[in-house]
Write an enzyme that holds these catalytic residues in place. Structure first.
Site, PDB file in Angstrom:
ATOM      1  N   LYS A  13       0.833  -1.211   0.000  1.00  0.00           N
ATOM      2  CA  LYS A  13       0.000   0.000   0.000  1.00  0.00           C
ATOM      3  C   LYS A  13       0.865   1.258   0.000  1.00  0.00           C
ATOM      4  CE  LYS A  13      -1.988  -1.145   3.959  1.00  0.00           C
ATOM      5  NZ  LYS A  13      -1.324  -2.443   4.212  1.00  0.00           N
ATOM      6  N   ARG A  89     -10.241   0.261   8.559  1.00  0.00           N
ATOM      7  CA  ARG A  89      -9.702  -1.063   8.881  1.00  0.00           C
ATOM      8  C   ARG A  89     -10.709  -1.920   9.627  1.00  0.00           C
ATOM      9  NH1 ARG A  89      -3.936  -1.130   7.826  1.00  0.00           N
ATOM     10  NH2 ARG A  89      -3.069  -0.819   9.793  1.00  0.00           N
ATOM     11  N   ARG A 128      11.916  -4.930   4.595  1.00  0.00           N
ATOM     12  CA  ARG A 128      11.595  -3.499   4.426  1.00  0.00           C
ATOM     13  C   ARG A 128      12.529  -2.613   5.246  1.00  0.00           C
ATOM     14  NH1 ARG A 128       5.582  -1.893   5.489  1.00  0.00           N
ATOM     15  NH2 ARG A 128       5.999  -2.908   7.486  1.00  0.00           N
ATOM     16  N   ARG A 162      10.700  -0.757  11.179  1.00  0.00           N
ATOM     17  CA  ARG A 162       9.609  -0.469  12.104  1.00  0.00           C
ATOM     18  C   ARG A 162       9.612  -1.406  13.306  1.00  0.00           C
ATOM     19  NH1 ARG A 162       4.458   0.211   8.180  1.00  0.00           N
ATOM     20  NH2 ARG A 162       3.555  -1.078   9.831  1.00  0.00           N
ATOM     21  N   ARG A 173      -0.821  -8.990  13.101  1.00  0.00           N
ATOM     22  CA  ARG A 173      -1.360  -7.960  12.189  1.00  0.00           C
ATOM     23  C   ARG A 173      -2.042  -8.611  10.995  1.00  0.00           C
ATOM     24  NH1 ARG A 173       4.029  -4.878  11.179  1.00  0.00           N
ATOM     25  NH2 ARG A 173       3.011  -4.221   9.256  1.00  0.00           N
TER      26      ARG A 173
HETATM   27  P1  AP5 Z   1       4.760  -1.603   1.901  1.00  0.00           P
HETATM   28  O1  AP5 Z   1       4.390  -0.771   0.722  1.00  0.00           O
HETATM   29  O2  AP5 Z   1       5.491  -0.956   3.006  1.00  0.00           O
HETATM   30  O3  AP5 Z   1       3.465  -2.404   2.425  1.00  0.00           O
HETATM   31  P2  AP5 Z   1       2.166  -1.889   3.181  1.00  0.00           P
HETATM   32  O4  AP5 Z   1       1.002  -2.543   2.528  1.00  0.00           O
HETATM   33  O5  AP5 Z   1       2.167  -0.408   3.283  1.00  0.00           O
HETATM   34  O6  AP5 Z   1       2.413  -2.595   4.583  1.00  0.00           O
HETATM   35  P3  AP5 Z   1       2.336  -2.027   6.066  1.00  0.00           P
HETATM   36  O7  AP5 Z   1       3.159  -2.953   6.908  1.00  0.00           O
HETATM   37  O8  AP5 Z   1       2.618  -0.572   6.126  1.00  0.00           O
HETATM   38  O9  AP5 Z   1       0.815  -2.265   6.365  1.00  0.00           O
HETATM   39  P4  AP5 Z   1       0.100  -2.254   7.683  1.00  0.00           P
HETATM   40  O10 AP5 Z   1      -1.293  -2.162   7.218  1.00  0.00           O
HETATM   41  O11 AP5 Z   1       0.405  -3.384   8.589  1.00  0.00           O
HETATM   42  O12 AP5 Z   1       0.720  -0.986   8.462  1.00  0.00           O
HETATM   43  P5  AP5 Z   1       0.156   0.454   8.814  1.00  0.00           P
HETATM   44  O13 AP5 Z   1       1.313   1.364   8.870  1.00  0.00           O
HETATM   45  O14 AP5 Z   1      -0.995   0.805   7.968  1.00  0.00           O
HETATM   46  O15 AP5 Z   1       5.595  -2.864   1.324  1.00  0.00           O
HETATM   47  C1  AP5 Z   1       6.170  -3.811   2.202  1.00  0.00           C
HETATM   48  C2  AP5 Z   1       7.558  -4.204   1.698  1.00  0.00           C
HETATM   49  O16 AP5 Z   1       7.405  -4.960   0.492  1.00  0.00           O
HETATM   50  C3  AP5 Z   1       8.446  -3.004   1.333  1.00  0.00           C
HETATM   51  O17 AP5 Z   1       9.764  -3.294   1.676  1.00  0.00           O
HETATM   52  C4  AP5 Z   1       8.284  -2.879  -0.198  1.00  0.00           C
HETATM   53  O18 AP5 Z   1       9.447  -2.327  -0.813  1.00  0.00           O
HETATM   54  C5  AP5 Z   1       8.059  -4.327  -0.610  1.00  0.00           C
HETATM   55  N1  AP5 Z   1       7.152  -4.494  -1.752  1.00  0.00           N
HETATM   56  C6  AP5 Z   1       6.016  -3.787  -2.008  1.00  0.00           C
HETATM   57  N2  AP5 Z   1       5.420  -4.227  -3.122  1.00  0.00           N
HETATM   58  C7  AP5 Z   1       6.181  -5.259  -3.582  1.00  0.00           C
HETATM   59  C8  AP5 Z   1       6.081  -6.120  -4.720  1.00  0.00           C
HETATM   60  N3  AP5 Z   1       5.092  -6.002  -5.601  1.00  0.00           N
HETATM   61  N4  AP5 Z   1       7.034  -7.066  -4.881  1.00  0.00           N
HETATM   62  C9  AP5 Z   1       8.065  -7.180  -3.982  1.00  0.00           C
HETATM   63  N5  AP5 Z   1       8.235  -6.373  -2.914  1.00  0.00           N
HETATM   64  C10 AP5 Z   1       7.281  -5.427  -2.697  1.00  0.00           C
HETATM   65  O19 AP5 Z   1      -0.405   0.202  10.294  1.00  0.00           O
HETATM   66  C11 AP5 Z   1       0.466  -0.104  11.357  1.00  0.00           C
HETATM   67  C12 AP5 Z   1      -0.325  -0.289  12.630  1.00  0.00           C
HETATM   68  O20 AP5 Z   1      -0.987   0.954  12.991  1.00  0.00           O
HETATM   69  C13 AP5 Z   1      -1.466  -1.319  12.576  1.00  0.00           C
HETATM   70  O21 AP5 Z   1      -0.999  -2.626  12.834  1.00  0.00           O
HETATM   71  C14 AP5 Z   1      -2.399  -0.802  13.687  1.00  0.00           C
HETATM   72  O22 AP5 Z   1      -1.918  -1.169  14.960  1.00  0.00           O
HETATM   73  C15 AP5 Z   1      -2.280   0.707  13.529  1.00  0.00           C
HETATM   74  N6  AP5 Z   1      -3.291   1.238  12.594  1.00  0.00           N
HETATM   75  C16 AP5 Z   1      -3.053   1.785  11.374  1.00  0.00           C
HETATM   76  N7  AP5 Z   1      -4.218   2.134  10.776  1.00  0.00           N
HETATM   77  C17 AP5 Z   1      -5.199   1.793  11.652  1.00  0.00           C
HETATM   78  C18 AP5 Z   1      -6.623   1.863  11.605  1.00  0.00           C
HETATM   79  N8  AP5 Z   1      -7.269   2.370  10.525  1.00  0.00           N
HETATM   80  N9  AP5 Z   1      -7.324   1.420  12.670  1.00  0.00           N
HETATM   81  C19 AP5 Z   1      -6.700   0.921  13.760  1.00  0.00           C
HETATM   82  N10 AP5 Z   1      -5.360   0.790  13.865  1.00  0.00           N
HETATM   83  C20 AP5 Z   1      -4.611   1.224  12.816  1.00  0.00           C
HETATM   84 MG    MG Z   2       2.269   0.984   4.846  1.00  0.00          MG
END
Ligand code: AP5
Ligand code: MG
Length: 217
Positions: A13, A89, A128, A162, A173
């Site tokens: 994402k 979410r 990552r 992270r 997660r």
């Molecule tokens: P990346 O693009 O970083 O993936 P992502 O989908 O953004 O993954 P996240 O870990 O950020 O998602 P998340 O939903 O767990 O975290 P968030 O910060 O939202 O890609 C990952 C890796 O793969 C990178 O190294 C990239 O280079 C590589 N890659 C990408 N595409 C690729 C491909 N096609 N091929 C190969 N490699 C690839 O949330 C974190 C925490 O915050 C949650 O756990 C929760 O506790 C809290 N939180 C956030 N939002 C909410 C909400 N709405 N409600 C409640 N709690 C929340």
């Molecule tokens: Mg992300």
């Protein structure tokens, strides 16, 4: 244009959001990034968020809905449009977002759903690393900086991993997000907004697929 990007943790994402905001001029609103900024600043909300994020659990809906509502009400969002990443979410967040958009006179144009086989997620997340200065996301070995140890975007030499990317937290997660995302996707499919994208391809191929969708909107 107002967009959502959905997908399990590690689906890509944030990576795809970097290109979408650059090429379509919309503003990136990532609840995960907002919580990490609050944690880094040591605010009360950051401390509360940390107690959930460290366990891989979701931050309570009332907190999350509050920060998104405040951000969506700002003038720059009205002027440029938004790409929401990591929100909604839970189905309750999706309903809260529907109400916020009505209040603000905004509408969603598309939901991009990055579909991946869960077996690749842990590997992607463990590879990552992120630029400390501008937040650009890299991956060993899939997306290394063009010049070693130098961010492609801002030239910084400092990167971090992270705290919530430990294997046991990642597993939680993925489990929580798998359960919560089904009703949200059903909600937006009913509204005819969902575009499924194959996230198993390379980063560049996935970007091409997303751009094809956005160019046709
Ligand atoms: P990346 O693009 O970083 O993936 P992502 O989908 O953004 O993954 P996240 O870990 O950020 O998602 P998340 O939903 O767990 O975290 P968030 O910060 O939202 O890609 C990952 C890796 O793969 C990178 O190294 C990239 O280079 C590589 N890659 C990408 N595409 C690729 C491909 N096609 N091929 C190969 N490699 C690839 O949330 C974190 C925490 O915050 C949650 O756990 C929760 O506790 C809290 N939180 C956030 N939002 C909410 C909400 N709405 N409600 C409640 N709690 C929340
Ligand atoms: Mg992300």
């Amino acid at each position: 244009m107002n967009l959502l990007i959905m997908g399990l943790p590690g689906a890509g994402k944030g990576t795809q959001a970097e290109t979408i905001v650059r090429d379509y001029g919309v503003l990136h609103v990532s609840t995960g990034d907002m919580f990490r900024a609050a944690m880094a600043n040591g605010t009360e909300m950051g401390k509360l968020a940390k107690s959930f994020i460290d366990k891989g659990e979701l931050v309570p809906d009332e907190v999350t809905n509050g920060i998104v509502k405040d951000r969506l009400g700002e003038d720059d969002i009205r002027a440029h449009g938004v790409l929401l990443d990591g929100y909604p979410r839970t189905i309750e967040q999706a309903q809260a977002l529907d109400a916020m958009l009505v209040d603000l006179g905004m509408k969603l144009d598309a939901v991009i759903n990055i579909d991946v086989d869960p077996s690749v997620l842990v590997g992607r997340i463990s590879g990552r690393f992120i630029c400390k200065k501008c937040g650009a996301t890299y991956n060993k070995p899939n997306k290394m900086p063009k010049v070693a140890d130098t961010c492609d975007v801002c030239g910084s030499h400092e990167f971090f991993q992270r705290d919530d990317d430990k294997p046991e937290t990642v597993a939680n997660r993925i489990e929580i997000n798998t359960k919560q995302s089904a009703p949200i996707l059903a909600h937006y499919r009913e509204a005819g907004l969902v575009h499924d994208v194959d996230g198993m391809h390379s980063i560049e191929e996935t970007t091409r697929e997303i751009k094809g969708i956005l160019d046709a909107i």
